[in-house]
Design an enzyme around this catalytic site. Structure first.
Site, short mmCIF file in Angstrom:
data_model
loop_
_atom_site.label_atom_id
_atom_site.label_comp_id
_atom_site.label_asym_id
_atom_site.label_seq_id
_atom_site.Cartn_x
_atom_site.Cartn_y
_atom_site.Cartn_z
N GLY A 204 0.82 -1.22 0.00
CA GLY A 204 0.00 0.00 0.00
C GLY A 204 0.84 1.25 0.00
O GLY A 204 2.05 1.20 -0.25
N ASN A 205 0.21 2.36 0.25
CA ASN A 205 0.94 3.63 0.33
C ASN A 205 0.31 4.50 1.41
O ASN A 205 -0.69 4.13 2.02
CB ASN A 205 0.96 4.33 -1.03
CG ASN A 205 -0.43 4.67 -1.52
OD1 ASN A 205 -1.11 5.52 -0.94
ND2 ASN A 205 -0.88 3.98 -2.56
N ARG A 206 0.89 5.66 1.65
CA ARG A 206 0.50 6.48 2.80
C ARG A 206 -0.68 7.42 2.54
O ARG A 206 -1.03 8.21 3.41
CB ARG A 206 1.69 7.33 3.25
CG ARG A 206 2.82 6.54 3.81
CD ARG A 206 3.95 7.50 4.16
NE ARG A 206 5.17 6.78 4.45
CZ ARG A 206 5.46 6.28 5.65
NH1 ARG A 206 4.63 6.42 6.64
NH2 ARG A 206 6.60 5.64 5.83
N SER A 207 -1.27 7.38 1.38
CA SER A 207 -2.36 8.33 1.09
C SER A 207 -3.54 8.13 2.05
O SER A 207 -3.96 7.01 2.30
CB SER A 207 -2.83 8.14 -0.36
OG SER A 207 -4.02 8.85 -0.55
#
Ligand code: CTP
Length: 392
Positions: A204-207
């Site tokens: 995933g990512n931090r958005s």
């Protein structure tokens, strides 16, 4: 247009108050969320319980005897639109003068939402120079008026001063809320996608989705009909159609069914996903030497490639200068690219602020100062609206 919209109905003291009960019912039937504020004299004409039963919310009838410590500001902030119906000469006078001496006038003074006024009074009062002066003042202050009509008045009199019919008020409310959006449909993608490794872990990512959700909220306020495809569970305006997704593939599939005149692609979509998502949780003891990745579908590219191509806004969250983003705007063939440097203080993921640069189709840039995400959303919609206007 009224579906999911938050309408505050202010009822002041005139016999026409009984018609506001029907107005409240029609607003509820149209899908709006309705709250009611009543002046002391309105209570002489109609009971609060009538509105409670129709709207499902107890009307606020006092500035001081309410559960909320500040009912006027709380209601004013909540509302997308304030309707004052019936509006007596006294209320209109207070509005014109900016006086906040009771619940209704204080609420109106606190409101930043548009205000629709439906005057009701005897002809002599309506035609009185001071009332007409006050009405001119309301118009020049940017308030909206509906009616009054000609017809039977209180006490058997006939003349101008009869409150506008509920259907007329409903229509006026709808057109105010639609604003300049012209019935346009908007698609917003938001949040970071999660690409499963197994039922427990993901790539995933931090958005956080904050920027995309602020953009969707602002679009609703401006009257667009909005579909938000998001991985985030942050709250949004009730008029937004929310479709929750998790992966890039799900986002791609859902988006392909959403018709849009404007598409704002604020999601941080994973470019790669594990080629194999394990059905059961991987155990440490089994060991895992590597995760094979494969490319995800490009959601933005699929929207740009549509035969009926919407106006497309892309986002570029980078960790370097703007040059790469300028090249990206051209490569992605977007109408507008919103660039931010996520390594800059206040512009990263999950912050409430952002410093962005707009990159136009021709590569020209416009740098904005550090703003709240809600303010950035306003600027984005100002830019979209002005470009859509130019095209027309
Ligand atoms: N985007 C998308 N689908 C993808 C990848 C990106 O819709 N699979 C959208 C994002 O929502 C964003 C824009 O494309 O609006 C740019 O995303 P970004 O990740 O910066 O672009 P990439 O295509 O990944 O370009 P690069 O890896 O070269 O930076």
């Amino acid at each position: 247009m009224l579906h999911g919209r938050r309408i505050l109905l202010c009822v002041t003291g005139g016999v026409a108050a009984y018609k506001s009960a029907y107005l409240a019912r029609r607003l509820v039937e149209s899908g709006a969320s309705v709250r009611v504020a009543m002046s002391e004299s309105a209570l002489e004409f109609i009971g609060a319980q009538t509105f409670a039963a129709i709207t499902g919310n107890h009307p606020v009838t006092s500035l001081f005897a309410d559960e909320s410590v500040s009912p006027h500001t709380e209601m004013a902030r909540w509302a997308d639109l304030v309707i004052v119906a019936p509006a007596t000469a006294a209320t209109i006078g207070r509005m014109a003068e900016g006086i906040s001496s009771d619940l209704i006038s204080a609420t109106i003074l606190a409101a930043t939402a548009p205000i629709l006024v439906a005057p009701a009074m005897h002809t002599e009062m309506w035609e009185n120079r001071s009332t007409q002066r006050n009405i001119d003042q309301l118009r020049s202050d940017g308030h909206h008026l509906v009616g009054p009509n000609e017809g039977s008045l209180a006490g058997g009199d006939v003349g101008v001063g009869r409150v506008a019919e509920p259907e007329e008020i409903l229509e006026a409310a709808s057109s105010i809320l639609e604003g300049d959006a012209g019935g346009r449909a908007v698609l917003v993608t938001a949040g970071g996608t999660r690409e499963p490794i197994d039922p427990v872990r993901y790539v995933g990512n931090r958005s956080s989705g904050k920027m995309g959700h602020a953009i969707a909220d602002e679009a609703v306020i401006r009257g667009y009909s909005v579909t938000l495809v998001t991985t985030s569970s942050l709250p949004v305006h009730p008029a937004i159609k929310v479709v929750s997704v998790e992966t890039a593939q799900e986002m791609f599939t859902v988006v392909s069914d959403v018709k849009a005149d404007v598409a704002v692609m604020a999601a941080a979509v994973a470019d790669f996903r594990p080629a194999k998502s394990h059905e059961t949780k991987l155990a440490r003891s089994d060991g895992l030497k590597s995760i094979q990745l494969e490319a995800t579908p490009d959601v933005l590219a699929s929207v740009v490639a549509r035969s009926e191509r919407p106006y497309v806004v892309g986002f570029a969250a980078e960790t370097g200068g703007v040059e790469r983003a300028i090249e990206k705007a051209e490569r992605k063939r977007v109408d507008l690219l919103v660039y931010n440097d996520v390594s800059e203080p206040g512009s990263g993921f999950n912050t409430d602020t952002n410093r962005v640069v707009f990159i136009g189709q021709d590569g020209t840039t416009e740098s904005l100062p550090l703003l709240s995400k809600a303010e950035v959303a306003e600027k984005i919609w100002d830019r979209i609206a002005s470009e859509l206007n130019e095209r027309e």
